[in-house]
Design a protein around this motif. Structure first.
Motif, PDB file in Angstrom:
ATOM      1  N   ASP A 179       4.659   6.410   4.746  1.00  0.00           N
ATOM      2  CA  ASP A 179       4.461   6.803   6.167  1.00  0.00           C
ATOM      3  C   ASP A 179       5.320   5.976   6.980  1.00  0.00           C
ATOM      4  OD1 ASP A 179       2.446   8.754   5.722  1.00  0.00           O
ATOM      5  OD2 ASP A 179       0.710   6.925   6.460  1.00  0.00           O
ATOM      6  N   GLU A 180       5.839   4.798   6.448  1.00  0.00           N
ATOM      7  CA  GLU A 180       6.907   3.813   6.961  1.00  0.00           C
ATOM      8  C   GLU A 180       8.131   4.673   6.788  1.00  0.00           C
ATOM      9  OE1 GLU A 180       8.665  -0.630   6.513  1.00  0.00           O
ATOM     10  OE2 GLU A 180       6.689   0.040   5.477  1.00  0.00           O
ATOM     11  N   THR A 199       0.912   3.880   2.992  1.00  0.00           N
ATOM     12  CA  THR A 199       1.415   3.205   4.111  1.00  0.00           C
ATOM     13  C   THR A 199       3.082   3.133   4.017  1.00  0.00           C
ATOM     14  OG1 THR A 199      -0.695   1.817   4.419  1.00  0.00           O
ATOM     15  CG2 THR A 199       1.605   0.994   5.493  1.00  0.00           C
ATOM     16  N   GLU A 250       0.651  -1.164   0.054  1.00  0.00           N
ATOM     17  CA  GLU A 250      -0.150  -0.055   0.099  1.00  0.00           C
ATOM     18  C   GLU A 250       0.848   1.129   0.000  1.00  0.00           C
ATOM     19  OE1 GLU A 250      -1.206   2.905   1.715  1.00  0.00           O
ATOM     20  OE2 GLU A 250      -2.753   2.842   0.027  1.00  0.00           O
TER      21      GLU A 250
END
Length: 162
Positions: free
Chosen positions: A120-121, A117, A114
């Motif tokens: 953000d990681e 995601t 994704e």
């Protein structure tokens, strides 16, 4: 360029990932040196892709978290998130590390990632995300929206506080 002979480069015939598997299937296009991947689906004609088993390692385990690492270049056709997960110790212990990597949402999606995601990681690792403009080499901060809407970018990651 003399780096191998000087010992500044260490070549290993392994696939880099998060180290969760000892081996993986690697998909190689028979008539192309590019777009080989740990993930199927690069297209091509029937019989155009060869599957081989490769040893899969994490950088933290294979070179060790205590190794000094200044620069990492990653272009892994969708395996970039697993590679970053497998080098968290190296990132933590090398505050001046700079990571250059391809960012291609279509490869990430094909790998089951994704995209938002993953962005953000990267930021949770304490890394700022910059686009490296071609051909000028100019480096600029890049927004999440630009990353989500791009076809492919060359990124530079480094500590957000440097």
């Amino acid at each position: 360029n003399g780096f191998l002979e000087s010992g500044r480069v260490d070549l290993r015939q392994k696939a880099v990932s998060d180290g969760m598997q000892a081996s993986s299937t690697f998909f190689m296009k028979r008539h192309s040196p590019t777009h080989n991947s740990l993930y199927p689906g690069q297209g091509g004609q029937a019989g155009d892709v060869e599957e081989i088993e490769v040893e899969t390692v994490s950088l933290d385990r294979d070179i060790g978290v205590d190794a000094r690492v200044d620069v990492v270049k990653i272009d892994a056709e969708g395996a970039e998130p697993a590679i970053l997960r497998g080098m968290r110790g190296i990132i933590d212990r090398n505050p001046n590390i700079v990571i250059f990597m391809e960012f291609a949402p279509q490869h990430l999606t094909r790998a089951g990632v994704e995209v938002r995601t993953y962005i953000d990681e990267i930021r949770r690792l304490g890394l700022a995300i910059y686009n490296v403009e071609e051909p000028s080499g100019r480096v600029e901060a890049v927004s999440t929206e630009t990353l989500l809407d791009c076809f492919s970018l060359n990124l530079m990651l480094r500590r957000a506080d440097t």
